[in-house]
Design a protein around this motif. Structure first.
Motif, PDB file in Angstrom:
ATOM      1  N   SER A   1       0.855  -1.189   0.000  1.00 12.71           N
ATOM      2  CA  SER A   1       0.000   0.000   0.000  1.00 12.71           C
ATOM      3  C   SER A   1       0.885   1.231   0.000  1.00 12.71           C
ATOM      4  CB  SER A   1      -0.914   0.008   1.224  1.00 12.71           C
ATOM      5  OG  SER A   1      -0.168   0.027   2.418  1.00 12.71           O
ATOM      6  N   TYR A   2       0.532   2.197  -0.799  1.00 15.46           N
ATOM      7  CA  TYR A   2       1.307   3.428  -0.915  1.00 15.46           C
ATOM      8  C   TYR A   2       0.388   4.592  -0.538  1.00 15.46           C
ATOM      9  CZ  TYR A   2       4.127   0.233  -3.717  1.00 15.46           C
ATOM     10  OH  TYR A   2       4.864  -0.846  -4.146  1.00 15.46           O
ATOM     11  N   LYS A   3       0.892   5.469   0.347  1.00 18.13           N
ATOM     12  CA  LYS A   3       0.071   6.583   0.815  1.00 18.13           C
ATOM     13  C   LYS A   3       0.540   7.927   0.275  1.00 18.13           C
ATOM     14  CE  LYS A   3      -1.313   4.343   5.146  1.00 18.13           C
ATOM     15  NZ  LYS A   3      -1.337   4.460   6.648  1.00 18.13           N
ATOM     16  N   ASP A   4       1.852   8.156   0.255  1.00 18.43           N
ATOM     17  CA  ASP A   4       2.390   9.438  -0.188  1.00 18.43           C
ATOM     18  C   ASP A   4       2.975   9.300  -1.590  1.00 18.43           C
ATOM     19  OD1 ASP A   4       1.667  10.355   2.282  1.00 18.43           O
ATOM     20  OD2 ASP A   4       3.692  10.105   3.131  1.00 18.43           O
ATOM     21  N   PHE A   5       3.084  10.444  -2.288  1.00 15.48           N
ATOM     22  CA  PHE A   5       3.704  10.444  -3.610  1.00 15.48           C
ATOM     23  C   PHE A   5       5.201  10.159  -3.519  1.00 15.48           C
ATOM     24  CE2 PHE A   5      -0.099  13.018  -4.597  1.00 15.48           C
ATOM     25  CZ  PHE A   5      -0.545  12.334  -5.718  1.00 15.48           C
ATOM     26  N   THR A   6       5.775  10.437  -2.378  1.00 16.64           N
ATOM     27  CA  THR A   6       7.211  10.170  -2.224  1.00 16.64           C
ATOM     28  C   THR A   6       7.503   8.667  -2.143  1.00 16.64           C
ATOM     29  OG1 THR A   6       6.922  10.456   0.168  1.00 16.64           O
ATOM     30  CG2 THR A   6       7.653  12.379  -1.096  1.00 16.64           C
ATOM     31  N   ASP A   7       6.477   7.854  -1.895  1.00 11.51           N
ATOM     32  CA  ASP A   7       6.681   6.408  -1.843  1.00 11.51           C
ATOM     33  C   ASP A   7       6.838   5.801  -3.228  1.00 11.51           C
ATOM     34  OD1 ASP A   7       6.365   6.670   0.865  1.00 11.51           O
ATOM     35  OD2 ASP A   7       4.238   6.069   0.865  1.00 11.51           O
TER      36      ASP A   7
ATOM     37  N   PRO B   1       8.384   5.671  -7.232  1.00 13.78           N
ATOM     38  CA  PRO B   1       9.595   6.060  -7.980  1.00 13.78           C
ATOM     39  C   PRO B   1       9.246   7.042  -9.100  1.00 13.78           C
ATOM     40  CG  PRO B   1       8.896   3.870  -8.638  1.00 13.78           C
ATOM     41  CD  PRO B   1       7.976   4.295  -7.540  1.00 13.78           C
ATOM     42  N   LEU B   2       9.218   8.336  -8.781  1.00 16.56           N
ATOM     43  CA  LEU B   2       8.861   9.380  -9.747  1.00 16.56           C
ATOM     44  C   LEU B   2      10.093  10.202 -10.094  1.00 16.56           C
ATOM     45  CD1 LEU B   2       5.515  10.637  -8.141  1.00 16.56           C
ATOM     46  CD2 LEU B   2       5.820   8.880  -9.886  1.00 16.56           C
ATOM     47  N   SER B   3      10.071  10.834 -11.252  1.00 10.75           N
ATOM     48  CA  SER B   3      11.188  11.658 -11.698  1.00 10.75           C
ATOM     49  C   SER B   3      11.192  12.978 -10.931  1.00 10.75           C
ATOM     50  CB  SER B   3      11.077  11.928 -13.199  1.00 10.75           C
ATOM     51  OG  SER B   3       9.861  12.610 -13.492  1.00 10.75           O
ATOM     52  N   ASP B   4      12.339  13.650 -10.941  1.00 12.95           N
ATOM     53  CA  ASP B   4      12.469  14.928 -10.223  1.00 12.95           C
ATOM     54  C   ASP B   4      11.523  15.999 -10.760  1.00 12.95           C
ATOM     55  OD1 ASP B   4      14.348  13.832  -8.548  1.00 12.95           O
ATOM     56  OD2 ASP B   4      16.065  14.472  -9.773  1.00 12.95           O
ATOM     57  N   PRO B   5      11.335  16.178 -12.079  1.00 18.11           N
ATOM     58  CA  PRO B   5      10.367  17.202 -12.545  1.00 18.11           C
ATOM     59  C   PRO B   5       8.949  16.954 -12.050  1.00 18.11           C
ATOM     60  CG  PRO B   5      11.796  16.529 -14.343  1.00 18.11           C
ATOM     61  CD  PRO B   5      12.078  15.596 -13.216  1.00 18.11           C
ATOM     62  N   THR B   6       8.536  15.692 -12.009  1.00 16.49           N
ATOM     63  CA  THR B   6       7.191  15.388 -11.522  1.00 16.49           C
ATOM     64  C   THR B   6       7.082  15.669 -10.031  1.00 16.49           C
ATOM     65  OG1 THR B   6       6.970  13.657 -13.202  1.00 16.49           O
ATOM     66  CG2 THR B   6       5.430  13.599 -11.369  1.00 16.49           C
ATOM     67  N   LYS B   7       8.115  15.325  -9.264  1.00 17.99           N
ATOM     68  CA  LYS B   7       8.083  15.608  -7.826  1.00 17.99           C
ATOM     69  C   LYS B   7       8.012  17.105  -7.556  1.00 17.99           C
ATOM     70  CE  LYS B   7      10.599  11.462  -6.341  1.00 17.99           C
ATOM     71  NZ  LYS B   7      11.851  10.940  -5.714  1.00 17.99           N
ATOM     72  N   GLN B   8       8.765  17.886  -8.329  1.00 13.25           N
ATOM     73  CA  GLN B   8       8.718  19.336  -8.142  1.00 13.25           C
ATOM     74  C   GLN B   8       7.334  19.892  -8.500  1.00 13.25           C
ATOM     75  OE1 GLN B   8      11.895  21.171 -10.326  1.00 13.25           O
ATOM     76  NE2 GLN B   8      13.497  19.964  -9.289  1.00 13.25           N
ATOM     77  N   GLY B   9       6.710  19.360  -9.565  1.00 11.13           N
ATOM     78  CA  GLY B   9       5.376  19.815  -9.946  1.00 11.13           C
ATOM     79  C   GLY B   9       4.339  19.499  -8.882  1.00 11.13           C
TER      80      GLY B   9
ATOM     81  N   HIS C   1       1.162  21.485  -4.058  1.00  9.86           N
ATOM     82  CA  HIS C   1       0.815  21.071  -2.691  1.00  9.86           C
ATOM     83  C   HIS C   1       0.077  19.726  -2.677  1.00  9.86           C
ATOM     84  CE1 HIS C   1       2.005  25.105  -1.523  1.00  9.86           C
ATOM     85  NE2 HIS C   1       1.175  25.585  -2.434  1.00  9.86           N
ATOM     86  N   PHE C   2       0.521  18.802  -3.515  1.00  8.08           N
ATOM     87  CA  PHE C   2      -0.007  17.432  -3.488  1.00  8.08           C
ATOM     88  C   PHE C   2       1.009  16.561  -2.751  1.00  8.08           C
ATOM     89  CE2 PHE C   2      -2.173  18.769  -7.525  1.00  8.08           C
ATOM     90  CZ  PHE C   2      -3.461  18.722  -7.014  1.00  8.08           C
ATOM     91  N   ALA C   3       0.616  15.979  -1.639  1.00  7.63           N
ATOM     92  CA  ALA C   3       1.539  15.151  -0.845  1.00  7.63           C
ATOM     93  C   ALA C   3       0.963  13.762  -0.602  1.00  7.63           C
ATOM     94  CB  ALA C   3       1.843  15.846   0.479  1.00  7.63           C
ATOM     95  N   VAL C   4      -0.297  13.695  -0.161  1.00  5.19           N
ATOM     96  CA  VAL C   4      -0.918  12.412   0.176  1.00  5.19           C
ATOM     97  C   VAL C   4      -1.818  11.982  -0.967  1.00  5.19           C
ATOM     98  CG1 VAL C   4      -2.347  11.185   1.850  1.00  5.19           C
ATOM     99  CG2 VAL C   4      -0.838  13.027   2.628  1.00  5.19           C
ATOM    100  N   MET C   5      -1.749  10.710  -1.335  1.00  4.54           N
ATOM    101  CA  MET C   5      -2.553  10.180  -2.430  1.00  4.54           C
ATOM    102  C   MET C   5      -3.937   9.779  -1.933  1.00  4.54           C
ATOM    103  SD  MET C   5       0.036   7.876  -4.745  1.00  4.54           S
ATOM    104  CE  MET C   5       0.620   6.883  -3.398  1.00  4.54           C
ATOM    105  N   THR C   6      -4.917   9.907  -2.816  1.00  6.08           N
ATOM    106  CA  THR C   6      -6.255   9.405  -2.519  1.00  6.08           C
ATOM    107  C   THR C   6      -6.307   7.906  -2.788  1.00  6.08           C
ATOM    108  OG1 THR C   6      -7.030   9.869  -4.756  1.00  6.08           O
ATOM    109  CG2 THR C   6      -7.274  11.636  -3.133  1.00  6.08           C
ATOM    110  N   ASP C   7      -7.420   7.284  -2.499  1.00  2.00           N
ATOM    111  CA  ASP C   7      -7.527   5.828  -2.657  1.00  2.00           C
ATOM    112  C   ASP C   7      -7.354   5.403  -4.107  1.00  2.00           C
ATOM    113  OD1 ASP C   7      -7.986   5.685   0.030  1.00  2.00           O
ATOM    114  OD2 ASP C   7     -10.181   5.624  -0.138  1.00  2.00           O
TER     115      ASP C   7
END
Length: 808
Positions: A47-53, A55-63, A68-74
């Motif tokens: 189960s993954y809750k945050d976007f940091t969990d 494997p995303l690229s650096d440009p996507t993480k910065q976007g 202000h998107f940190a926690v993922m929905t279901d």
């Protein structure tokens, strides 16, 4: 030594140099590490809750961080890992649960790992949306997430913009957000546009795109696309039909449904109610609700664009005290974008909309969603009410249901796990706007015409509904509904000819042959008509106003014959073949048939079984009511006026007794007065006596007038003589004046009267060179001339005296 990252240039670095620098940095990115990390994901077990969990690229993480998107929905936590690994996905989640990011992030990441960048790479991802507003919203999210380092060329293809400008930029695009119609137009008409290397296909609001409205366009688009691709389908009400999945060439799709086990198919913070409201009370209830909620943000849904326009124009004239907006599919693209932007930024506003605003649009902080017209089905209801209570916020939805719609709609809502509670309207706060609408329609013919079109389109939408258990057309009170719109009469609706398959099946072979021969004759007559050129059409043009042909067809004056509104819906008729004017014709009045026009009946008239006799106040003869149509006529005061007795105009004689202004004698009264010649002679004699009496009165009045004029003249002369200093008056003149007062009328001629009427000449004023002595000499000369008056000689002695005077 200059610090790293700081140059000595005062001007900004050129765009091309910045792009090249970012491309060089991108070449240094280790794509293999990202690919390996993605393959190590275990979406079904972990189960993954945050976007940091992830494997995303650096440009996507910065976007994501900038938005202000940190926690993922279901839906995001389950769908994004599967999509990153390349699986086909069928995603279903409640409205407002973040489905847009569930496919935006996989599109950016998968193309990033494939290094699908630049004009040479071609189109890599295609995102289809059913409406323009939703496509614009998806493109804005894509731009906000991807502008922090991603080098993809993204474009937006929707109608209402220049086709040539889109063609020039289309060949350079890597990601496209489009509507199905515009995309198909470019695929079939733009030669340089190629989709052979497409990697991903995304369908947002997939159930709407796959239904009958877009079926042909989507099937044609899929024919152009390669079969080896990844396909993502997202919607609040997902389709799992095998036929749809086969059309899209899905390969082992993963069905992601995060709210399938919930007790409700709608968000938790949403309060859902419904009101049982007859068709003719809907506008009154809506107006009262808006008046009570001026400090709120309201979204109202209607079934047709004409109804939206009519309600917007009429409510706008009545000034409810809250900003009003309207949006529908017949507006131009610029107006639709302005409306969505105004409503999104407004704090308090009311938006009237069709189902074009029912799907996917994210309007912030909507307090109420009012469904004035019943939705087509439960899926449409879910998408409509999903405009509020988004992202775990609270909201409220209210559904207006007619009494005939209540039972069937509640069954379908219950089957789809949609909890709805009944509420009642407080009658004290309910206001009626029927009189105001009637007044506005009377003063503005354009508004009345719009109301008639709104009535036609609304009834048409009810007739075309597939669910006949909910929409029972014969149970609506259409006459009361037309009156609630302010219309002077109920439009008469007439369905097209054509769908007579049942009648042909039951008819005999001879009648079918006769009808076929008549149709053949009509076709030959059409072929015989001369060809109309463009100049003929040019000279036949009319101003498209309320006097145009389509308005004349809509409203026809005169009583005419024809069935009532309810009877027009009986029997088979075609649903629609695209011609609105032929599909429905409207008439103001609905008279009964010829045999029903004479409703009057004597007391001894035989009444059919089940009928009754009604005595109306003001009518000498009673009305026989023996059918439902005649029963309905009793509700219309306008129609009952035809059966009332005519009024009588009375005059009062000298004694105060009333009489009709024109009274006709009977034949017996006329014969009792004598023969016609005798009556004529008596009338002439009586008229002569009246004329003689009037003549005597006129002569006496004229005589008095003349005497009064003469008296005034003599008085005026007398005053002048006294002012001039003439003290003495000769006896002869005085005698003449006295005699003149007693002069006979015969001696007073018209010449004297004219002479009297002429004003006397005023004395000339003295010149500056004249003296008083000259005036005295002139007066003496005049007196001498006056003394030498020659008298006519009467005898011989007088003649001798006259001669002697002349001689010496």
């Amino acid at each position: 030594m200059v610090a790293p990252g700081i140059t000595g240039r005062t001007r900004p670095t050129k765009v091309k140099k910045r792009e090249n620098a970012q491309k060089r940095k991108r070449d240094d990115v280790d794509v293999e590490k990202l690919e390996q990390a993605v393959q190590e994901l275990e979406p079904k077990t972990s189960s993954y809750k945050d976007f940091t969990d992830l494997p995303l690229s650096d440009p996507t993480k910065q976007g994501l961080k900038s938005c202000h998107f940190a926690v993922m929905t279901d839906i995001q936590s389950k769908a994004i890992p599967l999509a990153l690994q390349g699986h086909d996905i069928l995603g279903a989640a409640k409205t407002g649960s973040g489905k847009t990011l569930s496919f935006i992030i996989p599109v950016l990441e998968n193309l990033y790992r494939l290094q699908h960048i630049g004009p040479d790479a071609g189109l890599g991802a295609l995102i289809l949306s059913p409406t323009r507003e939703l496509a614009i919203q998806i493109f804005d999210v894509l731009r906000k997430i991807g502008r922090h380092g991603h080098m993809f060329a993204a474009g937006l293809l929707i109608g209402g913009k220049s086709l040539e400008d889109e063609r020039q930029a289309l060949t350079k695009m890597n990601i496209l957000v489009a509507t199905p119609g515009r995309m198909l137009q470019h695929l079939s008409q733009t030669a340089a546009f190629s989709v052979d290397d497409l990697k991903m296909l995304v369908l947002d609001e997939a159930d709407r795109i796959l239904d009958m409205g877009f079926q042909r366009d989507v099937d044609a688009i899929i024919e152009y696309l390669p079969k080896e691709r990844q396909t993502l389908l997202f919607s609040a009400t997902q389709s799992r039909k095998v036929s749809d999945l086969a059309r899209l060439s899905l390969q082992d799709p993963e069905y992601v449904s995060v709210h399938a086990e919930d007790k409700s198919a709608t968000p938790k913070g949403l309060t859902q109610n419904y009101i049982v409201c007859p068709l003719d009370e809907k506008l009154d209830t809506l107006w009262s609700f808006i008046q009570a909620s001026k400090k709120s943000k309201i979204l109202c849904f209607f079934s047709s664009a004409k109804t939206v326009r009519f309600v917007y124009e009429s409510f706008r004239h009545m000034q409810p005290g809250i900003p009003l907006l309207h949006i529908h599919g017949r507006q131009k693209q610029g107006a639709r974008l302005d409306t969505t932007a105004k409503f999104s930024s407004a704090k308090h506003s009311c938006l009237f909309a069709t189902d074009v605003a029912a799907r996917g649009l994210d309007f912030p902080a909507v307090d109420f969603v009012i469904q004035v017209d019943c939705p087509d089905d439960v899926d449409t209801y879910i998408h409509r009410v999903g405009r509020t209570a988004r992202y775990n916020r609270e909201g409220r939805g209210v559904l207006f249901l007619a009494p005939s719609e209540e039972e069937g709609m509640l069954k379908r809502l219950e089957a789809k796990k949609v909890p709805v509670e009944l509420i009642n309207v407080r009658q004290k706060k309910r206001q009626s706007i029927k009189d105001q609408l009637q007044n506005m329609c009377f003063q503005d013919p354009a508004l009345k015409y719009l109301g008639q079109k709104a009535f036609v389109t609304h009834v048409k939408s009810i007739y075309l509904q597939k669910d006949k258990e909910v929409f029972k057309l014969k149970e609506y009170d259409l006459e009361a509904y037309a009156s609630s719109l302010g219309l002077p009469g109920t439009p008469r609706i007439k369905f097209m000819k054509g769908d007579d398959s049942k009648q042909k099946k039951q008819a005999s072979r001879q009648t079918i042959e006769v009808s076929d021969s008549s149709e053949a004759e009509q076709e030959t007559e059409k072929k015989a008509k001369p060809v109309r050129t463009k100049y003929d059409r040019m000279f036949e043009r009319q101003n498209q106003d309320v006097l145009a042909d389509h308005y004349k067809k809509l409203v026809r004056d005169g009583s005419g014959d024809g069935p009532s509104v309810a009877d027009d819906f009986i029997g088979e008729a075609t649903a629609n073949d695209g011609h609105d004017d032929d599909f429905m014709a409207v008439k103001r009045r609905i008279p009964a048939n010829d045999e029903d026009e004479d409703f009057g009946a004597d007391d001894d008239t035989a009444v059919a079984p089940g009928g009754r006799v009604v005595h109306l106040a003001g009518a000498s003869q009673p009305l026989v009511i023996d059918s439902n149509r005649r029963e309905k006529l009793l509700k219309s005061k306008k129609k009952l006026l035809a059966f009332m007795d005519k009024g009588k105009k009375l005059i009062y004689d000298d004694e105060g007794n009333p009489h009709e202004i024109y009274e006709l004698e009977t034949e017996e009264q006329f014969k009792a007065k004598g023969l016609p010649e005798e009556q004529r002679q008596r009338f002439i004699e009586a008229a002569t006596e009246v004329v003689k009496a009037a003549d005597v009165e006129d002569k006496a009045a004229a005589k008095a007038k003349r005497q009064e004029k003469l008296r005034k003249r003599k008085e005026r002369e007398r005053n002048e003589t006294t002012e001039g200093g003439e003290q003495g008056v000769e006896l002869e003149d005085a005698g003449e004046d006295l005699l003149a007062n007693f002069r006979a009328d015969a001696e007073f001629t018209d010449e004297d009267e004219e002479a009297d009427e002429q004003p006397k000449k005023q004395k000339k004023e003295k010149k500056w060179f004249q003296s008083d002595s000259e005036d005295d000499e002139r007066s003496k000369k005049r007196k001498k001339k006056a003394k030498h008056v020659v008298e006519e000689p009467e005898t011989l002695e007088d003649m001798e005296a006259l001669a002697a005077g002349l001689l010496g």
